[in-house]
Design a protein around this motif. Structure first.
Motif, mmCIF file in Angstrom:
data_model
loop_
_atom_site.group_PDB
_atom_site.id
_atom_site.type_symbol
_atom_site.label_atom_id
_atom_site.label_comp_id
_atom_site.label_asym_id
_atom_site.label_seq_id
_atom_site.Cartn_x
_atom_site.Cartn_y
_atom_site.Cartn_z
ATOM 1 N N LYS A 15 0.888 -0.963 -0.239
ATOM 2 C CA LYS A 15 0.185 -0.191 -0.088
ATOM 3 C C LYS A 15 0.487 1.364 -0.251
ATOM 4 O O LYS A 15 0.721 2.129 -0.734
ATOM 5 C CB LYS A 15 -0.644 -0.106 1.049
ATOM 6 N N LYS A 16 2.117 1.424 0.760
ATOM 7 C CA LYS A 16 3.334 2.621 1.206
ATOM 8 C C LYS A 16 3.667 2.574 -0.313
ATOM 9 O O LYS A 16 3.845 3.785 -0.874
ATOM 10 C CB LYS A 16 3.690 2.149 2.363
ATOM 11 N N PHE A 17 3.083 1.651 -0.449
ATOM 12 C CA PHE A 17 4.798 1.319 -2.233
ATOM 13 C C PHE A 17 4.056 1.681 -3.115
ATOM 14 O O PHE A 17 4.314 2.713 -3.502
ATOM 15 C CB PHE A 17 5.107 0.002 -2.245
ATOM 16 N N ASP A 18 2.568 1.180 -3.422
ATOM 17 C CA ASP A 18 1.439 1.856 -4.444
ATOM 18 C C ASP A 18 1.635 3.290 -3.990
ATOM 19 O O ASP A 18 1.747 4.060 -5.549
ATOM 20 C CB ASP A 18 -0.041 1.207 -4.291
ATOM 21 N N LYS A 19 1.544 3.856 -3.354
ATOM 22 C CA LYS A 19 1.218 5.355 -3.035
ATOM 23 C C LYS A 19 3.266 6.077 -3.554
ATOM 24 O O LYS A 19 2.573 7.154 -3.849
ATOM 25 C CB LYS A 19 1.509 5.783 -1.430
ATOM 26 N N ALA A 20 3.564 6.020 -2.672
ATOM 27 C CA ALA A 20 4.815 6.611 -3.042
ATOM 28 C C ALA A 20 5.304 6.864 -4.702
ATOM 29 O O ALA A 20 5.736 7.468 -4.385
ATOM 30 C CB ALA A 20 6.275 5.648 -2.237
ATOM 31 N N ARG A 21 5.204 5.798 -5.003
ATOM 32 C CA ARG A 21 5.748 5.716 -6.630
ATOM 33 C C ARG A 21 4.798 7.390 -7.567
ATOM 34 O O ARG A 21 5.626 7.336 -8.510
ATOM 35 C CB ARG A 21 4.862 4.654 -7.052
ATOM 36 N N GLY A 22 4.058 7.872 -7.057
ATOM 37 C CA GLY A 22 3.063 9.025 -7.836
ATOM 38 C C GLY A 22 3.409 10.184 -6.795
ATOM 39 O O GLY A 22 3.042 11.342 -6.985
ATOM 40 N N LEU A 23 4.415 10.552 -6.105
ATOM 41 C CA LEU A 23 4.787 11.342 -5.031
ATOM 42 C C LEU A 23 5.991 12.290 -5.458
ATOM 43 O O LEU A 23 5.716 13.500 -5.277
ATOM 44 C CB LEU A 23 4.577 11.206 -3.906
ATOM 45 N N GLY A 24 6.178 12.076 -6.873
ATOM 46 C CA GLY A 24 7.826 13.035 -7.450
ATOM 47 C C GLY A 24 8.654 13.215 -6.484
ATOM 48 O O GLY A 24 9.377 13.729 -6.850
ATOM 49 N N ALA A 25 9.103 11.898 -5.811
ATOM 50 C CA ALA A 25 10.427 11.953 -5.121
ATOM 51 C C ALA A 25 11.407 11.287 -6.700
ATOM 52 O O ALA A 25 10.807 10.543 -7.370
ATOM 53 C CB ALA A 25 9.900 10.498 -4.242
#
Length: 291
Positions: A15-25
């Motif tokens: 869940k956290k990985f899926d969210k993190a991919r779209g944050l612009g890091a």
């Protein structure tokens, strides 16, 4: 490799990985160390290997993994599971110096070859201040190993080593031992010719404090920062981005020296600029993809 904002993500949380991919890091650091319980590490490796396979293609972020440090005896098992096409880098925690970087590289060489990857394709970010021995070996990273992409520093593990009761003053600034660690990491990165990344800003509910802290980091010479929470990514990116005024001045400085290659000092709007200013200007332009 742009590493302005690197976000930690637990290696056992889809869940956290899926969210993190779209944050612009610029990079995600999938963590096999502190955020995964010992009993879950084997399962996390297997899950992580699947994620690397699934994202072995074009993307706008780099795939890093923080492995377990050498003193745990788990590092080789981590590497055997995750070295495969799609992996961009390793974060090596609790390194004692360049010998540990070479040790890591020696383990990566045959794994890269077996995976059909080029030698030194996998880059390394070293957490360079987490042991007492590391503090005496920061100069060892120069000349830089071909894998070395950046040096960063950490305060929590170092505090546990020396037995400090706190690493912060009442006003929130680092105490003297940690100011020293931070500064030496910055100098070590400059000496090796690699990026210096500032450590975490712990309070993810304090965006104003993060911004102020990042501006100090950028002022001092750090080129990016680690993020502990998704909410910090945008703030880090914004704080480290050169302002329009910075970019305009940098362009004028570079242009002036290019027009006058025999001069070591040039006046612009009544202020004198010399070669160190030219180097800073070029670094500013490189941050936005110019030069």
């Amino acid at each position: 490799m742009n590493l302005t904002a690197l976000l930690f993500v637990p290696a056992d949380s889809e869940k956290k990985f899926d969210k993190a991919r779209g944050l612009g890091a610029d990079g995600l650091i999938l963590d096999l160390e502190d955020s995964v319980a010992p009993a879950q590490k084997a399962a996390a490796r297997e899950t992580l290997a699947g994620w690397i396979d699934a994202h072995n293609g074009p993307r706008d972020w780099s795939f890093f993994v923080r492995v377990n440090p050498f003193d745990t005896g788990l590092t080789e098992d981590d590497l055997k599971a995750i070295v495969r096409p799609g992996l961009d880098g390793i974060m090596l925690p609790k390194a004692n110096g360049a010998e540990d970087l070479q040790r890591l590289s020696d383990l990566l060489d045959p794994l890269e070859a077996a995976a059909g990857m080029e030698k030194n394709q996998i880059k390394v970010v070293v957490v360079a201040t987490e042991t007492a021995a590391a503090m005496f070996n920061l100069g060892s990273y120069a000349p830089a190993h071909p894998r070395l992409a950046a040096l960063t520093w950490g305060a929590e593990d170092l505090g546990a080593v020396v037995g400090s009761t706190s690493n912060k003053e009442a006003d929130g600034n680092w105490t003297q031992p940690y100011q020293l660690a931070r500064s030496l990491c910055l100098f070590a990165a400059a000496n090796a010719g690699v990026q210096a990344l500032d450590t975490l800003y712990g309070d993810f509910r304090d965006p104003d404090g993060l911004t102020a802290s990042c501006k100090v980091s950028r002022r001092d010479g750090f080129l990016g920062r680690l993020a502990i929470h998704p909410a910090q990514v945008a703030g880090i990116q914004a704080a480290f981005a050169p302002s329009d005024e910075d970019v305009a001045l940098a362009r004028r400085i570079v242009a002036a020296f290019e027009e006058n290659p025999d001069l070591g000092t040039i006046g612009i709007d009544g202020k004198m600029y010399d070669i160190p200013h030219l180097k800073t200007a070029r670094r500013t332009l490189a941050a936005i993809g110019e030069g």
